[in-house]
Scaffold this motif. Structure first.
Motif, mmCIF file in Angstrom:
data_model
loop_
_atom_site.group_PDB
_atom_site.id
_atom_site.type_symbol
_atom_site.label_atom_id
_atom_site.label_comp_id
_atom_site.label_asym_id
_atom_site.label_seq_id
_atom_site.Cartn_x
_atom_site.Cartn_y
_atom_site.Cartn_z
ATOM 1 N N ARG A 39 0.837 -1.216 0.000
ATOM 2 C CA ARG A 39 0.000 0.000 0.000
ATOM 3 C C ARG A 39 0.864 1.255 0.000
ATOM 4 N NH1 ARG A 39 -3.054 -1.449 5.256
ATOM 5 N NH2 ARG A 39 -0.855 -1.891 5.648
ATOM 6 N N ALA A 40 2.065 1.158 0.629
ATOM 7 C CA ALA A 40 2.927 2.341 0.737
ATOM 8 C C ALA A 40 3.842 2.534 -0.478
ATOM 9 C CB ALA A 40 3.780 2.222 2.003
ATOM 10 N N ALA A 41 3.798 1.585 -1.427
ATOM 11 C CA ALA A 41 4.702 1.694 -2.587
ATOM 12 C C ALA A 41 4.288 2.872 -3.465
ATOM 13 C CB ALA A 41 4.662 0.399 -3.394
ATOM 14 N N HIS A 68 -1.711 -10.780 2.394
ATOM 15 C CA HIS A 68 -1.843 -10.155 3.708
ATOM 16 C C HIS A 68 -3.312 -10.046 4.081
ATOM 17 C CE1 HIS A 68 -0.081 -7.874 7.038
ATOM 18 N NE2 HIS A 68 -1.245 -7.276 7.055
ATOM 19 N N PRO A 69 -3.738 -10.364 5.347
ATOM 20 C CA PRO A 69 -2.849 -10.658 6.463
ATOM 21 C C PRO A 69 -2.371 -12.106 6.524
ATOM 22 C CG PRO A 69 -5.129 -10.631 7.226
ATOM 23 C CD PRO A 69 -5.158 -10.245 5.773
ATOM 24 N N ASP A 70 -3.183 -13.044 6.039
ATOM 25 C CA ASP A 70 -2.799 -14.445 6.175
ATOM 26 C C ASP A 70 -3.698 -15.259 5.264
ATOM 27 O OD1 ASP A 70 -1.250 -16.085 8.719
ATOM 28 O OD2 ASP A 70 -2.602 -17.237 7.430
ATOM 29 N N LEU A 97 3.925 -18.777 -4.931
ATOM 30 C CA LEU A 97 3.021 -18.496 -3.807
ATOM 31 C C LEU A 97 3.649 -18.862 -2.474
ATOM 32 C CD1 LEU A 97 0.077 -17.753 -2.773
ATOM 33 C CD2 LEU A 97 -0.360 -20.225 -2.849
ATOM 34 N N LEU A 98 3.639 -17.916 -1.538
ATOM 35 C CA LEU A 98 4.012 -18.207 -0.154
ATOM 36 C C LEU A 98 2.767 -18.743 0.541
ATOM 37 C CD1 LEU A 98 5.865 -18.072 2.324
ATOM 38 C CD2 LEU A 98 5.123 -15.703 2.640
ATOM 39 N N SER A 99 2.847 -19.994 1.032
ATOM 40 C CA SER A 99 1.677 -20.623 1.632
ATOM 41 C C SER A 99 2.004 -21.131 3.039
ATOM 42 C CB SER A 99 1.219 -21.779 0.731
ATOM 43 O OG SER A 99 0.067 -22.380 1.247
ATOM 44 N N SER A 126 6.405 -23.542 7.243
ATOM 45 C CA SER A 126 6.042 -23.625 8.656
ATOM 46 C C SER A 126 6.148 -22.231 9.288
ATOM 47 C CB SER A 126 6.923 -24.649 9.381
ATOM 48 O OG SER A 126 8.279 -24.381 9.130
ATOM 49 N N TRP A 127 5.952 -22.139 10.602
ATOM 50 C CA TRP A 127 5.999 -20.835 11.288
ATOM 51 C C TRP A 127 7.385 -20.229 11.102
ATOM 52 C CZ3 TRP A 127 2.452 -19.286 15.623
ATOM 53 C CH2 TRP A 127 1.268 -20.004 15.581
ATOM 54 N N PHE A 128 7.403 -18.903 10.912
ATOM 55 C CA PHE A 128 8.678 -18.242 10.655
ATOM 56 C C PHE A 128 9.424 -17.962 11.964
ATOM 57 C CE2 PHE A 128 6.467 -15.657 7.029
ATOM 58 C CZ PHE A 128 6.211 -16.822 6.345
ATOM 59 N N ASN A 129 10.763 -18.118 11.938
ATOM 60 C CA ASN A 129 11.592 -17.668 13.073
ATOM 61 C C ASN A 129 11.318 -16.196 13.361
ATOM 62 O OD1 ASN A 129 12.797 -20.168 12.828
ATOM 63 N ND2 ASN A 129 14.700 -19.404 11.945
HETATM 64 N N1 LIG Z 1 4.218 -15.792 9.843
HETATM 65 C C1 LIG Z 1 4.270 -17.088 9.664
HETATM 66 O O1 LIG Z 1 4.774 -17.826 10.508
HETATM 67 C C2 LIG Z 1 3.725 -17.688 8.384
HETATM 68 C C3 LIG Z 1 3.895 -19.063 8.149
HETATM 69 C C4 LIG Z 1 3.457 -19.611 6.937
HETATM 70 C C5 LIG Z 1 2.853 -18.787 5.988
HETATM 71 N N2 LIG Z 1 2.680 -17.464 6.245
HETATM 72 C C6 LIG Z 1 2.052 -16.609 5.213
HETATM 73 O O2 LIG Z 1 2.908 -15.511 4.968
HETATM 74 C C7 LIG Z 1 2.111 -14.445 4.412
HETATM 75 C C8 LIG Z 1 2.651 -13.139 4.933
HETATM 76 O O3 LIG Z 1 3.982 -12.998 4.503
HETATM 77 P P1 LIG Z 1 5.053 -12.136 5.301
HETATM 78 O O4 LIG Z 1 5.042 -12.586 6.731
HETATM 79 O O5 LIG Z 1 6.306 -12.153 4.526
HETATM 80 O O6 LIG Z 1 4.410 -10.698 5.199
HETATM 81 P P2 LIG Z 1 4.117 -9.654 6.368
HETATM 82 O O7 LIG Z 1 5.377 -9.284 7.016
HETATM 83 O O8 LIG Z 1 2.965 -10.170 7.196
HETATM 84 O O9 LIG Z 1 3.482 -8.561 5.417
HETATM 85 C C9 LIG Z 1 3.658 -7.238 5.450
HETATM 86 C C10 LIG Z 1 3.582 -6.749 3.988
HETATM 87 O O10 LIG Z 1 2.235 -6.765 3.499
HETATM 88 C C11 LIG Z 1 1.906 -5.452 3.038
HETATM 89 N N3 LIG Z 1 0.472 -5.235 3.254
HETATM 90 C C12 LIG Z 1 -0.183 -5.068 4.427
HETATM 91 N N4 LIG Z 1 -1.489 -4.894 4.204
HETATM 92 C C13 LIG Z 1 -1.676 -4.951 2.861
HETATM 93 C C14 LIG Z 1 -2.802 -4.826 2.005
HETATM 94 N N5 LIG Z 1 -4.044 -4.607 2.476
HETATM 95 N N6 LIG Z 1 -2.615 -4.915 0.678
HETATM 96 C C15 LIG Z 1 -1.377 -5.120 0.159
HETATM 97 N N7 LIG Z 1 -0.272 -5.259 0.908
HETATM 98 C C16 LIG Z 1 -0.427 -5.168 2.248
HETATM 99 C C17 LIG Z 1 2.813 -4.523 3.837
HETATM 100 O O11 LIG Z 1 3.059 -3.287 3.209
HETATM 101 P P3 LIG Z 1 2.067 -2.005 3.391
HETATM 102 O O12 LIG Z 1 1.816 -1.866 4.853
HETATM 103 O O13 LIG Z 1 2.831 -0.881 2.756
HETATM 104 O O14 LIG Z 1 0.840 -2.335 2.610
HETATM 105 C C18 LIG Z 1 4.107 -5.346 3.871
HETATM 106 O O15 LIG Z 1 4.810 -5.216 2.661
HETATM 107 C C19 LIG Z 1 0.658 -14.738 4.804
HETATM 108 O O16 LIG Z 1 -0.092 -14.974 3.650
HETATM 109 C C20 LIG Z 1 0.755 -15.990 5.662
HETATM 110 O O17 LIG Z 1 -0.335 -16.858 5.403
HETATM 111 C C21 LIG Z 1 3.117 -16.892 7.404
#
Ligand SMILES: NC(=O)c1ccc[n+]([C@@H]2O[C@H](COP(=O)([O-])OP(=O)(O)OC[C@H]3O[C@@H](n4cnc5c(N)ncnc54)[C@H](OP(=O)(O)O)[C@@H]3O)[C@@H](O)[C@H]2O)c1
Length: 279
Positions: A39-41, A68-70, A97-99, A126-129
């Protein structure tokens, strides 16, 4: 990879997030033209506003899709599927795809990416560090007490740097199309083990406290955490953390030809970089 795609940009959705930021850094380091999707790009991209989708897809050859969010939230697969269709119609020929593991909605999103009609790679992680240093678990770690509604079910935490390296390989190299990589760390740790590793790395006392789901959601609600976030965390800490994912997988080794990074090394490096400094 064709010359045509080499000239086109790679769109990194969530390009300032935990994994996306690392993907962007690596692609830029290799001189690949990159567009950050957030959104901030400069050219704003918002999952909740479909009018923002087509402009960021212009002249893009491949996309890193981190939702985002999940991916576990209701409606996520439909949104990701609609985005994939538009991406393909716009000329994108590769989707990565990140899943997430063991999540019905995430697996539904994977199917839509796999059937979009272009090259695909799934990073089922899996869950991220980095949840402990760059997300919702950082504050409790810094505060010296991590209270979570989890028992002794172990999780093979994976490093966001490993995910980013696999993503970059899948985005710009050959040999990864049609692959579903299950990305985990090299060993199983309980949340108590993970917190103990961070305590060791920081030299600080950090307590781990198992709490009931009611106490956990009550505390989050009292802090003003939005109800949909409370619901998401509850789902992740209960349904997904029931043992279904308590096994390591070989995705990092298969994709990169080397083992995944250990949680202890992550904790040591993050501590040295000041990730848990009190600000
Ligand atoms: N965390 C875990 O342990 C885990 C494990 C497995 C899979 N996942 C998957 O990982 C994915 C998240 O990846 P990540 O952790 O790398 O990202 P993240 O750190 O959660 O995401 C933040 C990013 O998303 C953008 N964002 C936020 N709201 C948005 C919106 N409404 N539209 C577009 N962009 C938006 C943010 O930028 P702006 O604020 O500028 O928009 C920022 O670039 C999820 O789909 C989740 O299912 C996570």
């Amino acid at each position: 990879m064709t010359n045509k795609r080499e000239q086109k940009a790679i769109l990194v959705l969530g390009g300032t997030g935990k994994t996306g930021r690392r993907v962007v850094e690596r692609l830029r380091g290799r001189g690949v033209p990159v567009r950050v999707g957030s959104r901030a790009a400069e050219q704003s991209f918002d999952w909740t506003d479909r009018t923002t989708w087509a402009p960021v897809l212009r002249d893009v050859g491949a996309v890193y899709v981190s939702f985002h969010p999940d991916l576990a939230v209701p409606g996520a697969p439909e949104t990701v599927g609609a985005f994939a269709d538009l991406a393909v119609a716009s000329g994108v020929s590769r989707l990565v795809l990140l899943s997430g593991r063991g999540e019905e909605e995430a697996q539904a999103a994977e199917k839509l990416i796999q059937s979009a009609g272009v090259e695909w790679t799934i990073l089922r992680s899996s869950w991220f560090n980095q949840n402990f240093s760059e997300d919702y678990l950082r504050e409790p770690v810094v505060g010296g007490e991590v209270a979570l509604p989890v028992s002794t079910v172990p999780e093979p935490f994976v490093d966001a740097d490993d995910i980013a390296e696999v993503a970059v390989a899948a985005l710009i190299e050959g040999g990864h199309a049609g692959q579903l990589y299950e990305l985990t760390g090299p060993r199983l740790l309980t949340f108590a083990d993970a917190v103990a590793e961070i305590a060791r790395a920081t030299g600080r006392r950090i307590d781990f406290l198992p709490v009931s789901i009611e106490d956990y959601t009550g505390a989050l609600t009292a802090e003003g955490v939005p109800v949909e976030v409370v619901e998401l965390l509850t789902y992740l800490f209960t349904a997904v953390l029931d043992g279904r994912n308590a096994h390591v997988a070989d995705g990092v080794q298969r994709a990169l030809g080397r083992p995944p990074r250990d949680f202890a090394d992550y904790a040591k490096d993050a501590a040295a970089a000041g990730a848990w400094n009190r600000t």
